[in-house]
Every structure is written in structure tokens, then in C-alpha cells.
Design an enzyme around this catalytic site. Structure first.
Site, short mmCIF file in Angstrom:
data_model
loop_
_atom_site.label_atom_id
_atom_site.label_comp_id
_atom_site.label_asym_id
_atom_site.label_seq_id
_atom_site.Cartn_x
_atom_site.Cartn_y
_atom_site.Cartn_z
CG ASN A 1 51.77 37.16 42.52
OD1 ASN A 1 51.73 36.28 43.34
ND2 ASN A 1 50.54 37.82 42.44
CB ILE B 1 42.17 34.98 39.55
CG1 ILE B 1 42.88 34.00 38.49
CG2 ILE B 1 40.80 34.96 38.88
CD1 ILE B 1 42.44 32.70 38.39
CE1 TYR B 2 44.74 39.19 43.42
CE2 TYR B 2 46.12 40.10 41.48
CZ TYR B 2 46.21 39.35 42.66
OH TYR B 2 47.43 38.78 43.16
NE ARG B 3 34.92 42.79 42.49
CZ ARG B 3 33.89 42.99 43.40
NH1 ARG B 3 33.21 41.91 43.63
NH2 ARG B 3 33.50 43.92 44.14
NE ARG C 1 37.85 42.45 44.51
CZ ARG C 1 37.53 41.67 45.58
NH1 ARG C 1 36.62 42.19 46.59
NH2 ARG C 1 38.06 40.44 45.64
CD1 TRP C 2 45.26 45.71 44.36
CD2 TRP C 2 46.40 44.66 42.85
NE1 TRP C 2 46.35 46.46 43.75
CE2 TRP C 2 46.86 45.81 42.71
CE3 TRP C 2 46.97 43.61 41.76
CZ2 TRP C 2 48.03 46.27 41.84
CZ3 TRP C 2 47.86 44.17 40.83
CH2 TRP C 2 48.35 45.49 40.99
NE ARG D 1 43.60 37.20 48.20
CZ ARG D 1 43.34 36.06 49.00
NH1 ARG D 1 44.38 35.33 49.58
NH2 ARG D 1 42.25 35.63 49.30
N GLY D 2 49.19 38.99 46.66
CA GLY D 2 50.51 38.86 45.96
C GLY D 2 50.68 40.28 45.07
CG ASP E 1 32.16 39.08 45.76
OD1 ASP E 1 32.54 38.02 45.99
OD2 ASP E 1 32.69 39.75 45.10
#
Length: 488
Positions: free
Chosen positions: A172, A175-177, A189-190, A194-195, A287
Site C-alpha cells: 500500500n 501519503i501521511y504527514r 499520522r495515519w 486509511r490503508g 492544516d
């Protein structure tokens, strides 16, 4: 036009006058955000900061700051051509059986091309030209941006996170910060839907207490980056889809410390593990909502190894009240979504995610209405068909005489075709972005559907109004006389 890696894309943008090199020292702390924000609002070029204050690694910003550059990164010459990518994805997501032998032969090249785009795994790769391990790992050497005055610290924003669940063959990409909290630690931070988070949850269930391998690629080629944010069918890997966009197979290399495979041409790769149970407070950060998010706890990613190219480029962005780079990305990807939705709901004429609605929180749909209650079926379909619309709070559905992208039209339809009680659909306790502090519970809130279509018998007992239409003959006569009237 296609690009083999990020550097090739930079070179092509520079040739087109769509990239500017900044040789004046600019700090990653607040200053780059200010420069990129002004440039994006002016529809300006991508920026390569060659002398970031305090660092010797250049920073690439505002890369996808116009829809045209997003389209270019996906191998399309203009935004309109993204509809063709959407049609391809629609066919792959919901393939139709061939109508006959001739139709089967006509579709064969497309499926053959998809099958031929399986990634190619290399033994050696540019992203592993330099390897730093153990005590040599120091994320403080990366020019990571601190974007806003109230941000708690530096934030990695364009990291392409690579994970694999224990029950899956394919990887997978997400894009996670990632908040930098130490020499070798970041907070991943997912969101739970999310995958990456789902892969991690399955790992913890199957291998309790065991470290979970993760890799983060920074500075991948544009097709791979954009493939990670596109609604790719579950049967197609993001790497294979990137190959379709690029026109040749995605080249990967196995990580030095795990079986995960990362883009071979990436500028920087972070390899490491998440130790189950190791959590930390993340935020606050400014954000895409235009606000600072509340603090919440997320897993800690321990970086055991950094591999990189010689003289790497650090790819970065910022998020804030639209317009920002994610909002521009949403404008371009909107064109990909339309054919996918139309494949499932042919009555849809257009679909629009207003960027001022934080890219995904509001959708406007125009349709050819065919029966009472039809608009409600469409709004429910939007919420359920693609994962990308899980967090969409408002869906406005109206007729095909309305321009979904013109607020004058949309507001007119809402105020003249809606009864608030009859035509408003409210659904409680649905998934909501945890960053949405307006919801009563973190991650759980309501959704509203607005039926702004003409009402059919069964929906109203009243005679429906007829829209005013000008007399065409009079319009033509006044057109001919207009220049002689001296009005303008």
C-alpha cells in the site's frame, strides 16, 4: 510526455518556464511557506530553494501548484486529458464483458498493457547510493519545513509511506504527514480508515508485539506520487498504475532492512519499524482546514536507516486554508473522478469538489433526473462508491441545466428548488476526518444531502414553476443593434 524521475520532471518544468531556482537563502522555518503561498496564489512556478538557511540540501516546493503541472506529472498535456485517465480507471474498476469477438479484440490491447506494467525490481538503485544506519541517522540534517507559527515542530509532508499487511501480496502507498520528534523518530499520522493504518492493525493482530516494517520515500517521480492519491482499483497496484501513466514499468528496489520495495529513483528513503504500543502526541499543526488541529496520539515510526541519492533534493509542501497545494491537486483529480462516477451512475453529468470546501468536504453533482427520489440515490452513491468520498460532509445534487462549477447557478438552484425539510437528507454517526473539529466526536459525525432538483409528481403536489426563457428572435435583433445603442 513522461518523466523517469523527479529530476527529469524538474528539468522539463524548467525548460517550460514552470520552475524557478531560488538562490537567495530562505529558511524552512515559516519563510518557505510564505514564499510558496504567495507563488501558488499567483499561479506561479514550482520553486527549487537552492540555499535553504542552515542546510546544504535543496528544497523543492510548489511542485503541484497548478492543475496543469498535476496533469503533466500524470503524463497528460492538459487538465482535460485527465478525463481519459478517469475512463481507463473506470473500465478497470468495473470492467464490462465484451459485446462480441470484435469488442474483445478491441479491448485486448488495454488489458495487455495493464498486465505488462508490473513493477521491475532492480538490484541496485540511485536511492541507495548513500546509506546511513544506526547512530549515523539524523533527521535533523533534512531541511524539513515548519510551516506555521503555531506548529509544534518540523513536519514531513510529501512522504510516500510504503506498507504491507500480513495477509496481502501487494503493498500500500499512502501519503501521511510525519512530525519529527527526534534524531530517528517521527509520528506516523495515519487515520484509522486509511490503508497504512489498516495494514498495521492486521499486523498487530497476527504478530502481536512484533515490530512492523515501514518505509517512507521522499522525492519519488511524479507518476508514483500522484498514483498514491488516485482512486486506483483494488486489483491494480499503485506502482502498476504509475507505470501506465509513465508509459514504462515502475522501477523498484528492495529495502536494505526489510522486504518492502521502494521507488528506485526516490531522492531519500527512510527505513524502520513501528513498535506496537509506542505512541506519541501529534500536533498541533496548521492544516488544510485553515485551523490548527487538536492534539491526538498516533504510532511512532523509528527510523533505523536512511538511504539516499548523492546530493538529494528534499520535496516539501505546506497545508493551510485553500488554496493550497492539496486543494490544487484536488481540482485536477476532480477530472479523474468524473468518468469513474459516470461509469456507475450514467445519469451524472458533472461532479465538482469546490477547492474552498477543503477539496473533499463538499461535492456538487448535476444529473439527468429520471424518477422521484433519484437525487437521493445519487447522493448516497457518492458517499459509498469511492473511499475518497468517505469524509465528504455535504453533497448537493441538482439538474443538468445547472453549472456545477458556478456558485451563482448552484445557489439559485438550492434556493428555488428545495424545501429544507423535504429535500434535506441527514445521516448521523458516519466516518468524518478526525481533523474536522466541528464534529461532536473525533472521527464520527453527520452528513447532509441537498436535493436541489426539479420535483416530480410524488415529491410535490404543487404545479412546478417554468423557468423564464428569453425570446430568441428578440435576442438576435438586439444583438444586431447593440453596437449602435452606445451603451458600451
Amino acid at each position: 510526455m513522461t518523466f523517469k524521475d523527479l529530476r527529469d520532471f524538474i528539468a522539463q518544468l524548467e525548460q517550460r518556464g514552470a520552475l524557478k531556482r531560488i538562490q537567495v537563502p530562505i529558511s524552512p522555518v515559516l519563510e518557505m511557506t510564505e514564499v510558496c503561498d504567495r507563488t501558488l496564489r499567483a499561479k506561479g512556478p514550482a520553486l527549487l530553494f537552492e540555499k535553504p538557511t542552515g542546510f546544504d540540501m535543496p528544497v523543492l516546493g510548489n511542485l503541484f501548484g497548478t492543475p496543469e503541472r498535476v496533469a503533466l506529472g500524470m503524463g497528460a498535456e492538459d487538465v482535460g486529458a485527465l478525463r481519459e485517465i478517469g475512463k481507463l480507471l473506470a473500465q478497470l474498476k468495473e470492467p464490462e464483458p465484451p459485446k462480441g469477438l470484435k469488442d474483445a479484440w478491441a479491448k485486448l490491447p488495454m488489458y495487455r498493457k495493464v498486465l505488462s506494467m508490473a513493477p521491475k525490481v532492480l538490484k541496485d538503485a540511485p536511492c541507495q547510493e548513500v546509506v546511513e544506519e544506526g547512530e549515523d541517522v539524523d533527521l535533523g540534517r533534512l531541511p524539513v519545513q515548519t510551516c506555521w507559527p503555531g506548529d509544534v515542530g518540523p513536519l514531513i509532508t510529501w512522504g510516500l509511506t510504503v506498507t504491507r499487511g500480513p495477509n496481502k501480496e501487494r503493498q500500500n502507498l499512502g501519503i501521511y504527514r510525519q512530525q519529527v520528534i527526534g534524531r530517528n523518530k517521527v509520528i506516523m499520522r495515519w487515520l484509522s480508515h486509511r490503508g497504512g493504518a489498516l495494514d498495521y492493525r492486521e499486523w498487530c493482530q497476527k504478530h502481536p508485539g512484533q515490530p512492523y516494517p515501514v518505509a517512507v520515500a521522499l522525492g519519488a517521480d511524479p507518476a508514483t506520487i500522484l498514483g498514491a492519491v488516485t482512486p486506483v482499483p483494488d486489483t491494480l497496484s499503485e506502482y502498476a498504475f504509475a507505470g501506465l501513466l509513465r508509459g514504462h514499468r515502475t522501477e523498484l528496489v528492495k529495502c536494505r532492512g526489510s522486504d518492502l520495495q521502494v521507488p528506485a529513483s526516490a531522492e531519500i528513503v527512510l527505513e524502520g519499524v513501528i513498535h506496537p504500543g509506542e505512541m506519541a502526541d501529534e500536533g498541533p499543526y496548521g492544516d488544510h482546514t485553515g485551523y490548527y488541529n487538536e492534539v491526538d496520539r498516533f504510532p511512532v515510526f523509528t527510523v533505523e536507516r536512511v538511504t539516499r541519492r548523492q546530493k538529494p533534493i528534499y520535496h516539501s509542501t505546506y497545508t493551510g486554508r485553500p488554496p493550497d497545494e492539496p486543494a490544487i491537486l484536488g481540482v485536477a483529480l476532480n477530472e479523474v473522478f468524473v468518468p469513474i462516477l459516470q461509469k456507475q451512475f450514467p445519469e451524472i453529468v458533472d461532479f465538482y469538489l469546490p477547492p474552498e470546501g477543503c477539496s473533499y468536504r463538499m461535492a456538487v453533482v448535476t444529473m439527468k433526473k429520471q424518477y422521484p427520489g433519484h437525487a437521493k440515490r445519487v447522493m448516497l452513491g457518492v458517499w459509498s462508491f469511492l473511499r475518497q468520498f468517505m469524509y465528504t460532509k455535504f453533497v448537493i445534487v441538482t439538474d443538468d441545466d445547472i453549472d456545477a462549477r458556478d456558485w451563482n447557478d448552484v445557489i439559485w438552484a438550492i434556493t428555488t428548488r428545495m424545501d429544507p425539510k423535504r429535500d434535506t437528507v441527514m445521516i448521523d454517526n458516519t466516518p468524518i476526518d478526525y481533523l474536522d473539529f466541528a464534529s461532536p466526536v473525533s472521527g464520527l459525525g453527520s452528513k447532509m444531502g441537498l436535493d436541489a432538483t426539479h420535483k416530480w409528481p410524488g415529491e410535490t403536489s404543487r404545479e412546478w414553476g417554468r423557468a423564464i426563457v428569453k425570446d430568441e428572435a428578440v435576442t438576435r435583433r438586439i444583438d444586431a443593434l447593440w453596437s449602435s445603442l452606445g451603451i458600451d
